[in-house]
Scaffold this motif. Sequence first.
Motif, PDB file in Angstrom:
ATOM      1  N   UNK A 136     -27.409  26.374  11.220  1.00  0.00           N
ATOM      2  CA  UNK A 136     -28.665  27.113  11.117  1.00  0.00           C
ATOM      3  C   UNK A 136     -28.497  28.359  10.245  1.00  0.00           C
ATOM      4  N   UNK A 137     -27.686  28.219   9.209  1.00  0.00           N
ATOM      5  CA  UNK A 137     -27.401  29.361   8.335  1.00  0.00           C
ATOM      6  C   UNK A 137     -28.679  29.960   7.747  1.00  0.00           C
ATOM      7  N   UNK A 138     -29.664  29.124   7.434  1.00  0.00           N
ATOM      8  CA  UNK A 138     -30.911  29.600   6.842  1.00  0.00           C
ATOM      9  C   UNK A 138     -31.662  30.551   7.764  1.00  0.00           C
ATOM     10  N   UNK A 139     -31.397  30.467   9.066  1.00  0.00           N
ATOM     11  CA  UNK A 139     -32.020  31.366  10.042  1.00  0.00           C
ATOM     12  C   UNK A 139     -31.056  32.460  10.505  1.00  0.00           C
ATOM     13  N   UNK A 235     -10.976  30.355   1.509  1.00  0.00           N
ATOM     14  CA  UNK A 235     -11.374  29.440   0.449  1.00  0.00           C
ATOM     15  C   UNK A 235     -12.811  28.956   0.578  1.00  0.00           C
ATOM     16  N   UNK A 236     -13.507  28.933  -0.549  1.00  0.00           N
ATOM     17  CA  UNK A 236     -14.795  28.286  -0.708  1.00  0.00           C
ATOM     18  C   UNK A 236     -14.688  27.369  -1.915  1.00  0.00           C
ATOM     19  N   UNK A 237     -15.487  26.312  -1.966  1.00  0.00           N
ATOM     20  CA  UNK A 237     -15.459  25.441  -3.146  1.00  0.00           C
ATOM     21  C   UNK A 237     -16.385  25.959  -4.246  1.00  0.00           C
ATOM     22  N   UNK A 238     -17.344  26.792  -3.878  1.00  0.00           N
ATOM     23  CA  UNK A 238     -18.240  27.418  -4.851  1.00  0.00           C
ATOM     24  C   UNK A 238     -18.252  28.909  -4.565  1.00  0.00           C
ATOM     25  N   UNK A 239     -17.925  29.701  -5.574  1.00  0.00           N
ATOM     26  CA  UNK A 239     -17.901  31.150  -5.374  1.00  0.00           C
ATOM     27  C   UNK A 239     -18.247  31.840  -6.689  1.00  0.00           C
ATOM     28  N   UNK A 240     -18.391  33.152  -6.630  1.00  0.00           N
ATOM     29  CA  UNK A 240     -18.812  33.927  -7.796  1.00  0.00           C
ATOM     30  C   UNK A 240     -17.683  34.844  -8.247  1.00  0.00           C
ATOM     31  N   UNK A 439     -13.833  35.547   7.837  1.00  0.00           N
ATOM     32  CA  UNK A 439     -13.938  34.301   7.074  1.00  0.00           C
ATOM     33  C   UNK A 439     -14.907  34.482   5.912  1.00  0.00           C
ATOM     34  N   UNK A 440     -14.611  33.812   4.792  1.00  0.00           N
ATOM     35  CA  UNK A 440     -15.474  33.904   3.616  1.00  0.00           C
ATOM     36  C   UNK A 440     -16.850  33.291   3.839  1.00  0.00           C
ATOM     37  N   UNK A 441     -17.003  32.463   4.867  1.00  0.00           N
ATOM     38  CA  UNK A 441     -18.286  31.779   5.053  1.00  0.00           C
ATOM     39  C   UNK A 441     -19.439  32.752   5.278  1.00  0.00           C
ATOM     40  N   UNK A 442     -19.138  33.998   5.716  1.00  0.00           N
ATOM     41  CA  UNK A 442     -20.206  34.973   5.945  1.00  0.00           C
ATOM     42  C   UNK A 442     -20.499  35.824   4.718  1.00  0.00           C
ATOM     43  N   UNK A 443     -19.762  35.633   3.631  1.00  0.00           N
ATOM     44  CA  UNK A 443     -19.879  36.526   2.488  1.00  0.00           C
ATOM     45  C   UNK A 443     -20.875  36.061   1.442  1.00  0.00           C
ATOM     46  N   UNK A 444     -21.416  34.869   1.596  1.00  0.00           N
ATOM     47  CA  UNK A 444     -22.331  34.281   0.622  1.00  0.00           C
ATOM     48  C   UNK A 444     -23.479  33.651   1.402  1.00  0.00           C
ATOM     49  N   UNK A 445     -24.709  33.704   0.891  1.00  0.00           N
ATOM     50  CA  UNK A 445     -25.828  33.196   1.692  1.00  0.00           C
ATOM     51  C   UNK A 445     -25.632  31.775   2.207  1.00  0.00           C
ATOM     52  N   UNK A 446     -25.227  30.856   1.318  1.00  0.00           N
ATOM     53  CA  UNK A 446     -25.066  29.460   1.727  1.00  0.00           C
ATOM     54  C   UNK A 446     -23.704  28.945   1.271  1.00  0.00           C
ATOM     55  N   UNK A 448     -20.308  26.904   0.544  1.00  0.00           N
ATOM     56  CA  UNK A 448     -19.892  25.523   0.308  1.00  0.00           C
ATOM     57  C   UNK A 448     -18.405  25.433   0.605  1.00  0.00           C
ATOM     58  N   UNK A 449     -18.072  24.610   1.594  1.00  0.00           N
ATOM     59  CA  UNK A 449     -16.688  24.458   2.022  1.00  0.00           C
ATOM     60  C   UNK A 449     -16.326  22.980   2.030  1.00  0.00           C
ATOM     61  N   UNK A 450     -15.081  22.685   2.365  1.00  0.00           N
ATOM     62  CA  UNK A 450     -14.583  21.309   2.307  1.00  0.00           C
ATOM     63  C   UNK A 450     -15.480  20.343   3.071  1.00  0.00           C
ATOM     64  N   UNK A 451     -15.912  20.748   4.254  1.00  0.00           N
ATOM     65  CA  UNK A 451     -16.706  19.855   5.104  1.00  0.00           C
ATOM     66  C   UNK A 451     -18.120  20.370   5.341  1.00  0.00           C
ATOM     67  N   UNK A 452     -18.624  21.205   4.445  1.00  0.00           N
ATOM     68  CA  UNK A 452     -19.980  21.713   4.639  1.00  0.00           C
ATOM     69  C   UNK A 452     -20.745  21.819   3.331  1.00  0.00           C
ATOM     70  N   UNK A 453     -21.899  21.116   3.289  1.00  0.00           N
ATOM     71  CA  UNK A 453     -22.816  21.250   2.161  1.00  0.00           C
ATOM     72  C   UNK A 453     -24.253  21.312   2.675  1.00  0.00           C
ATOM     73  N   UNK A 454     -24.433  21.716   3.936  1.00  0.00           N
ATOM     74  CA  UNK A 454     -25.752  21.868   4.549  1.00  0.00           C
ATOM     75  C   UNK A 454     -25.786  23.182   5.294  1.00  0.00           C
ATOM     76  N   UNK A 455     -26.838  23.935   5.285  1.00  0.00           N
ATOM     77  CA  UNK A 455     -28.074  23.685   4.520  1.00  0.00           C
ATOM     78  C   UNK A 455     -27.904  24.081   3.053  1.00  0.00           C
TER      79      UNK A 455
END
Length: 455
Positions: A136-139, A235-240, A439-446, A448-455
Motif C-alpha cells: 500500500x505504498x501509494x497510501x 540496493x534498488x534496481x532503479x535509482x537516481x 532501508x532504501x525502500x523508504x527513500x523513493x516514492x515507489x 523497485x527491488x528484486x521482488x517488488x514492482x507494485x504499485x
Amino acid sequence: MTLPGAQYATAGETMAETITTIRDLGKREGESVVVRGWLYNLRESGKLLFPIFRDGTGIVQGVMARSAVAPEMFEAVKNLTQESSVLAHGKVRADKRAPGGYELDLTGVEVVQRVSESDPFPISLKEHGVEFLMENRHLWLRTPRQAAILRVRAEIIKAARDYFDGLGFTLTDPPIITPAACEGTTTLFPVDYFDDQAYLTQSGQLYIEATAMALGKVYSFGPTFRAEKSKTRRHLTEFWMVEPEVAYADLDDLMQLAEGLISFLVRRCLENRRPELETIGRDLGKLEKVSPPFPRITYNQAVEMLQQGHAGGELEQKFEWGGDFGSPDETYLSGKFEKPVMVHRYPSKIKAFYMEPDPQHPELALCVDVLAPEGYGEIIGGSQRMASYDLLLQRIREHGLPESAFKWYLDLRKYGSVPHGGFGMGIERAVAWICGLEHLRETIPFPRMLNRMYP
C-alpha cells in the motif's frame, strides 16, 4: 467552492478568509483562513473536537467547540473518517504546545469527500507490517514520516543542483537507452530497440565525459538501473544519480568536490528541513559534525584496519588484499569515523575499465569511494578517467567489451584528450544516511527491488 459530489457542513466561506497552507499558518496569526487538506486523526473530549488535518506541507490541530457552531456542523465533523478530504475554516492561534506552534479555531468544515466507513483508509495509526505497507505504498506516502522523508529527498536534490550550478557547472542529460555496459555486463536490463539489442543505463558517466570535453564542467541528474539480484537494504534496481564530470581535473580535485557536495547537502537539510528530520527521529547531533575536511585513507590503509579488526575479534572473516569491500567491511571502516571517510586508490582489477592507473603504482586505480558514517556504506564512487587512447582500447579488449559500441568514447581520447574525472552520488543512499533510515525502500516514492514492482 463547489465540487461535484461534495458533501457540505460549513459555516460558509467569506471574503475575509484567505486560502493558505499549514506551513504558512505562522504568517497568518489571528486571521481567518481556509486550509485545503485531509483528516489525519480525530480526538473528542466532552464538548470539544480536535481534528488533525494534513495538507502536504504539514499537520495542524483544529479545535471545534460545540457551542461555537451549529449542531449539524459539530456532528458532521465528529463523524469524519480518516483521510476524508476537507476544507477547514478557522482562525489561526499561536500555541507553543501544538505541532508547528499554531492551532486552528474552527468555524466550519467543508467535506469534499467522506471516506466510507465500510471501506476505511487501510493504513491506520496502529503498527503495520512492512510487506503490508509496501503493498500500500501509494497510501503509506500520506503518513507524516513518509511525507517528511520525501521533503528531505526534494531538498537534497535541489541542494545538489544548487551546489553544481553555483560552481559554474552545466546540466547535461545523457541517454537512458544505451548500446553497451558502463559499470559491468552482468547488471544490465536488456531492451528491445527495434532490431537492435540495447540496455537501460547503469550510469550517464560515459556520455557526460563527452559533454565535459565540450563545456568543461558538467553534471547530469537522472534515473539509472542495475540488475543486481540483491535483497540487501542498500540496493534498488532503479535509482537516481547526480554525476559531475570535470575536464582538467585529477583525483584530488574530485575528492575536494565530493567533500564540498556532501557538506553542502547536510548543511542545507539542517537549515531547511530540521522539522522533517525531527519528525523522522534523526539524531541531528551526528549530522552537525559533518563538515570539511573529511578523513582520507588509502585502500591499503583500509585493508590494514580490516585485518586488525579481524585480529581483534571485531570482524568474523579476514579480509585479503585485492578484494572489494562488502557491507560489513564498509560498516566497520565508516564506524571508525564521525564524518564520511574517503577511501582511495583501489586495485585496478576490481574497478571499472575506464579508470586511470596510478602512475606510481599501476596496479592501483586513481579512484575514490566515500563511505557515510553510521554503517551506511558507499554514497559516492568516482575516479580520474583514462586519458590514453591506447590504454583505454586495451582495457576495453581485456574486459571483452564490443569495440564498435565504444568507438565514440575512444574518440574523446583522439581529439584533445586531457586529464579529467568525475563521480556519481546515489540520491537514495544520501537520503537514507541523512534521514537515518534502515532501508532504501523508504527513500523513493515507489521503490523497485528484486521482488517488488507494485504499485
